[in-house]
Design a protein around this motif. Sequence first.
Motif, PDB file in Angstrom:
ATOM      1  N   LEU A 232       0.826  -1.211   0.000  1.00 59.16           N
ATOM      2  CA  LEU A 232       0.000   0.000   0.000  1.00 59.16           C
ATOM      3  C   LEU A 232       0.865   1.268   0.000  1.00 59.16           C
ATOM      4  CD1 LEU A 232      -2.855  -1.038   2.436  1.00 59.16           C
ATOM      5  CD2 LEU A 232      -2.932  -0.864  -0.060  1.00 59.16           C
ATOM      6  N   LEU A 233       2.131   1.112   0.399  1.00 56.47           N
ATOM      7  CA  LEU A 233       3.039   2.271   0.371  1.00 56.47           C
ATOM      8  C   LEU A 233       3.737   2.429  -0.981  1.00 56.47           C
ATOM      9  CD1 LEU A 233       4.900   2.288   3.824  1.00 56.47           C
ATOM     10  CD2 LEU A 233       3.276   3.959   2.964  1.00 56.47           C
ATOM     11  N   SER A 234       3.378   1.585  -1.952  1.00 54.02           N
ATOM     12  CA  SER A 234       4.041   1.624  -3.263  1.00 54.02           C
ATOM     13  C   SER A 234       4.148   3.031  -3.830  1.00 54.02           C
ATOM     14  CB  SER A 234       3.251   0.811  -4.280  1.00 54.02           C
ATOM     15  OG  SER A 234       3.243  -0.524  -3.938  1.00 54.02           O
ATOM     16  N   LYS A 235       3.079   3.781  -3.717  1.00 55.95           N
ATOM     17  CA  LYS A 235       3.053   5.102  -4.356  1.00 55.95           C
ATOM     18  C   LYS A 235       4.111   6.037  -3.766  1.00 55.95           C
ATOM     19  CE  LYS A 235      -0.007   8.910  -5.354  1.00 55.95           C
ATOM     20  NZ  LYS A 235      -1.314   9.516  -5.190  1.00 55.95           N
ATOM     21  N   PRO A 236       4.115   6.247  -2.422  1.00 53.51           N
ATOM     22  CA  PRO A 236       5.192   7.094  -1.889  1.00 53.51           C
ATOM     23  C   PRO A 236       6.586   6.512  -2.095  1.00 53.51           C
ATOM     24  CG  PRO A 236       3.791   6.263  -0.107  1.00 53.51           C
ATOM     25  CD  PRO A 236       3.108   5.946  -1.393  1.00 53.51           C
ATOM     26  N   ILE A 237       6.716   5.174  -2.090  1.00 54.31           N
ATOM     27  CA  ILE A 237       8.045   4.595  -2.333  1.00 54.31           C
ATOM     28  C   ILE A 237       8.518   5.007  -3.725  1.00 54.31           C
ATOM     29  CG2 ILE A 237       9.333   2.442  -2.690  1.00 54.31           C
ATOM     30  CD1 ILE A 237       7.582   1.150  -0.542  1.00 54.31           C
ATOM     31  N   GLY A 238       7.618   4.947  -4.687  1.00 53.58           N
ATOM     32  CA  GLY A 238       7.960   5.357  -6.044  1.00 53.58           C
ATOM     33  C   GLY A 238       8.410   6.804  -6.089  1.00 53.58           C
ATOM     34  N   ALA A 239       7.712   7.670  -5.375  1.00 54.81           N
ATOM     35  CA  ALA A 239       8.083   9.088  -5.362  1.00 54.81           C
ATOM     36  C   ALA A 239       9.431   9.274  -4.676  1.00 54.81           C
ATOM     37  CB  ALA A 239       7.005   9.900  -4.647  1.00 54.81           C
ATOM     38  N   TYR A 240       9.672   8.460  -3.655  1.00 53.71           N
ATOM     39  CA  TYR A 240      10.906   8.592  -2.868  1.00 53.71           C
ATOM     40  C   TYR A 240      12.131   8.146  -3.661  1.00 53.71           C
ATOM     41  CZ  TYR A 240      13.598   8.601   1.479  1.00 53.71           C
ATOM     42  OH  TYR A 240      14.508   8.878   2.462  1.00 53.71           O
ATOM     43  N   GLN A 241      11.921   7.353  -4.705  1.00 55.26           N
ATOM     44  CA  GLN A 241      13.056   6.873  -5.493  1.00 55.26           C
ATOM     45  C   GLN A 241      13.773   8.011  -6.213  1.00 55.26           C
ATOM     46  OE1 GLN A 241      10.972   3.846  -7.685  1.00 55.26           O
ATOM     47  NE2 GLN A 241      11.925   2.200  -6.525  1.00 55.26           N
ATOM     48  N   LEU A 242      13.086   9.121  -6.436  1.00 48.34           N
ATOM     49  CA  LEU A 242      13.755  10.265  -7.074  1.00 48.34           C
ATOM     50  C   LEU A 242      14.465  11.118  -6.036  1.00 48.34           C
ATOM     51  CD1 LEU A 242      11.458  11.718  -9.850  1.00 48.34           C
ATOM     52  CD2 LEU A 242      13.321  10.109 -10.020  1.00 48.34           C
ATOM     53  N   GLY A 243      14.435  10.734  -4.791  1.00 47.15           N
ATOM     54  CA  GLY A 243      15.102  11.514  -3.752  1.00 47.15           C
ATOM     55  C   GLY A 243      14.082  12.193  -2.857  1.00 47.15           C
ATOM     56  N   GLU A 244      14.584  12.500  -1.660  1.00 50.21           N
ATOM     57  CA  GLU A 244      13.735  13.053  -0.620  1.00 50.21           C
ATOM     58  C   GLU A 244      13.081  14.381  -1.030  1.00 50.21           C
ATOM     59  OE1 GLU A 244      15.066  14.219   3.646  1.00 50.21           O
ATOM     60  OE2 GLU A 244      16.087  12.418   2.953  1.00 50.21           O
ATOM     61  N   ASP A 245      13.850  15.224  -1.684  1.00 52.17           N
ATOM     62  CA  ASP A 245      13.350  16.566  -1.989  1.00 52.17           C
ATOM     63  C   ASP A 245      12.201  16.528  -2.985  1.00 52.17           C
ATOM     64  OD1 ASP A 245      15.153  17.568  -0.261  1.00 52.17           O
ATOM     65  OD2 ASP A 245      16.631  18.105  -1.773  1.00 52.17           O
ATOM     66  N   TYR A 246      12.363  15.700  -4.019  1.00 51.97           N
ATOM     67  CA  TYR A 246      11.277  15.573  -4.987  1.00 51.97           C
ATOM     68  C   TYR A 246      10.046  14.966  -4.315  1.00 51.97           C
ATOM     69  CZ  TYR A 246      14.049  16.928  -9.020  1.00 51.97           C
ATOM     70  OH  TYR A 246      14.791  17.636  -9.912  1.00 51.97           O
ATOM     71  N   ALA A 247      10.288  13.962  -3.443  1.00 52.74           N
ATOM     72  CA  ALA A 247       9.164  13.325  -2.759  1.00 52.74           C
ATOM     73  C   ALA A 247       8.401  14.355  -1.936  1.00 52.74           C
ATOM     74  CB  ALA A 247       9.672  12.190  -1.873  1.00 52.74           C
ATOM     75  N   ARG A 248       9.143  15.208  -1.232  1.00 47.64           N
ATOM     76  CA  ARG A 248       8.476  16.198  -0.391  1.00 47.64           C
ATOM     77  C   ARG A 248       7.648  17.143  -1.248  1.00 47.64           C
ATOM     78  NH1 ARG A 248      12.685  17.982   2.401  1.00 47.64           N
ATOM     79  NH2 ARG A 248      12.453  16.498   4.081  1.00 47.64           N
ATOM     80  N   ASN A 249       8.219  17.552  -2.371  1.00 46.63           N
ATOM     81  CA  ASN A 249       7.488  18.456  -3.257  1.00 46.63           C
ATOM     82  C   ASN A 249       6.212  17.816  -3.797  1.00 46.63           C
ATOM     83  OD1 ASN A 249       7.405  19.270  -6.551  1.00 46.63           O
ATOM     84  ND2 ASN A 249       7.174  20.892  -5.032  1.00 46.63           N
ATOM     85  N   LEU A 250       6.224  16.483  -3.918  1.00 43.90           N
ATOM     86  CA  LEU A 250       5.034  15.801  -4.428  1.00 43.90           C
ATOM     87  C   LEU A 250       3.996  15.590  -3.342  1.00 43.90           C
ATOM     88  CD1 LEU A 250       6.723  13.200  -6.765  1.00 43.90           C
ATOM     89  CD2 LEU A 250       5.329  15.124  -7.453  1.00 43.90           C
ATOM     90  N   GLY A 251       4.283  16.066  -2.128  1.00 37.77           N
ATOM     91  CA  GLY A 251       3.288  15.985  -1.067  1.00 37.77           C
ATOM     92  C   GLY A 251       3.459  14.777  -0.159  1.00 37.77           C
ATOM     93  N   VAL A 252       4.619  14.075  -0.252  1.00 39.78           N
ATOM     94  CA  VAL A 252       4.859  12.949   0.651  1.00 39.78           C
ATOM     95  C   VAL A 252       5.294  13.510   2.005  1.00 39.78           C
ATOM     96  CG1 VAL A 252       6.248  10.883   1.073  1.00 39.78           C
ATOM     97  CG2 VAL A 252       5.626  11.509  -1.264  1.00 39.78           C
ATOM     98  N   ASN A 253       4.689  12.986   3.076  1.00 39.58           N
ATOM     99  CA  ASN A 253       5.146  13.372   4.409  1.00 39.58           C
ATOM    100  C   ASN A 253       6.413  12.572   4.692  1.00 39.58           C
ATOM    101  OD1 ASN A 253       5.633  13.725   7.117  1.00 39.58           O
ATOM    102  ND2 ASN A 253       3.476  13.795   7.647  1.00 39.58           N
ATOM    103  N   VAL A 254       7.558  13.164   4.361  1.00 47.77           N
ATOM    104  CA  VAL A 254       8.801  12.406   4.311  1.00 47.77           C
ATOM    105  C   VAL A 254       9.170  11.826   5.674  1.00 47.77           C
ATOM    106  CG1 VAL A 254      11.271  12.567   3.909  1.00 47.77           C
ATOM    107  CG2 VAL A 254       9.694  13.561   2.278  1.00 47.77           C
ATOM    108  N   ARG A 255       8.988  12.598   6.726  1.00 47.21           N
ATOM    109  CA  ARG A 255       9.400  12.105   8.036  1.00 47.21           C
ATOM    110  C   ARG A 255       8.608  10.853   8.428  1.00 47.21           C
ATOM    111  NH1 ARG A 255      10.014  16.492  12.620  1.00 47.21           N
ATOM    112  NH2 ARG A 255      11.291  17.338  10.951  1.00 47.21           N
ATOM    113  N   LEU A 256       7.291  10.957   8.280  1.00 45.68           N
ATOM    114  CA  LEU A 256       6.418   9.833   8.609  1.00 45.68           C
ATOM    115  C   LEU A 256       6.742   8.622   7.738  1.00 45.68           C
ATOM    116  CD1 LEU A 256       4.057   9.850  10.658  1.00 45.68           C
ATOM    117  CD2 LEU A 256       2.525   9.976   8.696  1.00 45.68           C
TER     118      LEU A 256
END
Lengths: 355, 368
Positions: A232-256
Motif C-alpha cells: 500500500l506504500l508503493s506510491k510514496p516509495i515510487g516518489a521517494y526513489q527520485l530523492g527526498e526533496d522531490y518526494a516532499r514536493n510531491l506531497g509525501v510526508n517524508v518524516r512519517l
Amino acid sequence: MPQTSQNTPLSQTPAESASGGRSLRCGLSFVLLSVLLAFLFVWNVNSGSVDLSVREIAEILLWRRGDETAVNIIWQIRLPRILAAMILGGALSVSGFLLQTFFHNPIAGPFVLGISSGAKLVVALSMIFLLGRGITASSAVMVLSAFFGSMISMGFVLAVSRKVRQMSMLVICGVMISYICSAVTDFVVTFADDSNIVNLHNWSLGSFSGTTWGNVAVMSVIVFSAALLVFLLSKPIGAYQLGEDYARNLGVNVRLFRVGLILLSSVLSACVTAFAGPVSFVGIAVPHLARNIWKTSKPILIVPACFLGGAVFCLFCDLIARTVFAPTELSISSVTAVFGAPVVILIMIRRRRAM
Amino acid sequence: MAKEFFFYTEEMTVGYDGKPLIRDIRMELDRGEILTLIGPNGAGKSTILKSITRQLGLLGGCVYLDGQPMRQMSGKEIARRQAVVLTERIRPELMTCEDVVATGRYPYTGTLGILGAEDRAKVRAALETVHAAGLAQRDFNAVSDGQRQRILLARAICQEPELIVLDEPTSFLDVRHKLEFLEILKQMVREQKVAVILSLHELDLAQKISDQLLCVKGDRIARHGTPEEIFTSETICALYDLAEGSYNAAFGCVELPPVKGTPEVFVIAGNGSGIPLYRRLQREGIPFITGILQENDVDCLAARDLAAEVITERAFEPIGEEAYALALSKIRQCRRVLCPLQTFGTMNRRNEELLREAQRAGLLTSDE
C-alpha cells in the motif's frame, strides 16, 4: 512534403509498442516464477529420507490419505518448513527492498547492515535468560526480542548514515556492527550452561528446520500484514526513489514515511531472525534480480515480485541445504551466501563502472 | 489598495538550523512572469528557493500563493500548484524517462498511484513540450545532461503547476542545451501563463529571459528590479565584488581587467574594427592606448573596459584639435602603432592624419 509525421497517429508509435512489451514481460515473469515456485514446492515435499511418488504426495496433501509415517513427515515436518522458507524468504526480500529504498543504496540489506545480527544477539540473550529459568521462549517473545535487537542495530546504522554519504562506508559499518553482535552472541552462547544451548547454536547459524504450525501461523500474520502495508506504500516509495526533496514536493510526508519504512523493514527482518536465525544476502540479491528480471523499479510491481522471488530463492536454497549433504544439513546462510554474494559483487562492479 | 500578486512573500527570513541567513525578502510575481535570482556562490540563492518549496522551514515572514498563505496549505495542495527542478543529480535505478516524468502525476493519482489514460496523455504531452517524446523509453541514467534536464522539466510540467521553481537548471549544460532549455521554459511561461522562479549563474541568459531579477548578497536582498534596472555596470560589479575586471552593460558580458603598466602600443580604431585587436592585446598582456574614438563608437564602449587609456571625442562630433594633439603626443610615447581601421570619413578625418604621422615616424607596424 513531410507527410510522415501526419501518418504516425494511425500506426502504433514505438513508445506504445515498447510499453506493451514491458507489460507482457511483467506478466510473463510473474507466471514463470509462480510455476517455478510450484515446481520447487513439490520437489521440496518429495525430497528427504523418505521417498514418495507424486501421486502419494498429492493424496497426502489433499486428503491426508496414505502411510501414517509419511503423512506425519509431510504434515508435521516438511510442510511447515517449506511454508516458513517461502514466507520468510519473501519477508527478507521485501525488507531488503525497503532498506535499499531508504538508503538509496542497492547493496543495503538487513544482513549486511548488521540488523539481523542485532536481532540475533537480543534473541539469544532473551532465550538464555528464559531457559535459565526453565521457560521455553514463545514465538511472540522471540519476535519481540528480534524486533528490539533490529531497532538497536538500526539506530546505529542510522546514526552512521547521517555522517557518511558513501554507500560502501555504510555497508562496512554494518558489517562491523554485525561482527560485534556475532562475537557477543558467540561469547554468551559459549558460556551459557544448558543442554538447550545446542538448539540455540543451531538457530544462531540459521535454519528453517524445526518450524511448527504454530510458528507458521505467527509468521504468516506478521509477514503478510507487513507486506500488505508495504504494498500500500508503493506510491510514496515510487516518489521517494527520485530523492527526498522531490518526494516532499510531491506531497509525501517524508518524516512519517521514513519512520514507516524503518519500522516495516525491521518487523520483516526481525520475524525472519526470530524463526530462522540470520539469513544472509537474500535481502540484496533478490530485489536486485527482481528489478533486472522485471526491468523496472516500480514498487507496485517490484514489491510482489520481491516477495515471490524471495520465496523461490529460499525454497531453492533450503532444498540444497537439506539434500546436498544429507543426512547432514547445511546452515541456510551458507547456501544463500553462495548464491547471493556473487550478485552483490556484480552490483558493486556495475555501479563502479556506471560512476 | 495595492495590487494583489499571484505569488508574494512578506518579510521572509530564511536560513539553516534556526540561524537567519537572509532577512526581509520581498518577492512579487504574477502568472506568466519569470523571476531570476542572481548573485555570488554561497549567497543563499538555493536557500531562498528551498524555503519557497518548503524543503526548509521559514525562519520568519510568510509566503503567499494565490492569496493564500502556503503555511496553511496541505502537502497535496501545494504539490498540485508548485513543481520543482532541483540541482542535485538523481540516479534512479531502471527508470525510463517516461517513468521519471510520470512521477509528476503523483498528486493526481489514487492510493496505489496507478496512472489512468488521462495521466498517460499528460505525460506524453509534457514530453512533447520539451521535445523529448523520442526519449520516453530510454533509461534515465543513459541520457545526456541536456536531455536529463529537459526530462526533469517535463516532470515538473506534467505536475500541472501554477508555479515552477528551478534551482540552477542550466549549470551542467553546454551553450546549445542552455539556450534550448530556457527557450522551452520561456515558451511555456508565455503559453500557459505559469509563474517561474529560478536561479541562474549565466548573467547574459538571466538578462534575456527574466521579467524581474533579485540580487542576492549579504543578509538582505541587495537589489530587486527589471533587467534594465539591474544590468548596469555599477549594480553587477557591486553584486559580484568585481574589483578585478568589469561588467559591460552594453554588451551584457564580463571583462577581465585591462592590462596595467605604461602603454606600449597605440591602436587607431573605430567602428568596431578595434575590438578583436583589443582582446588579443589583452590576452597577450600588452597595455595599450586607443583613439580617437567618438563616445558613441562601439569600439569606445569596449575600450573603456579593456584599454589602459582611451582618447575620446564627444558623440556625433568630428575629431577636434584637442583630442588630436593629445593622441599625437601619446603616439610619440609608444613603441608601436597599429591601425585596424580601414575607412575614413568626415568624422574621423583626423585619424587618417594620425596614421600618416605614425607612418612618417616609422612606428606603424602591420597587424601581425
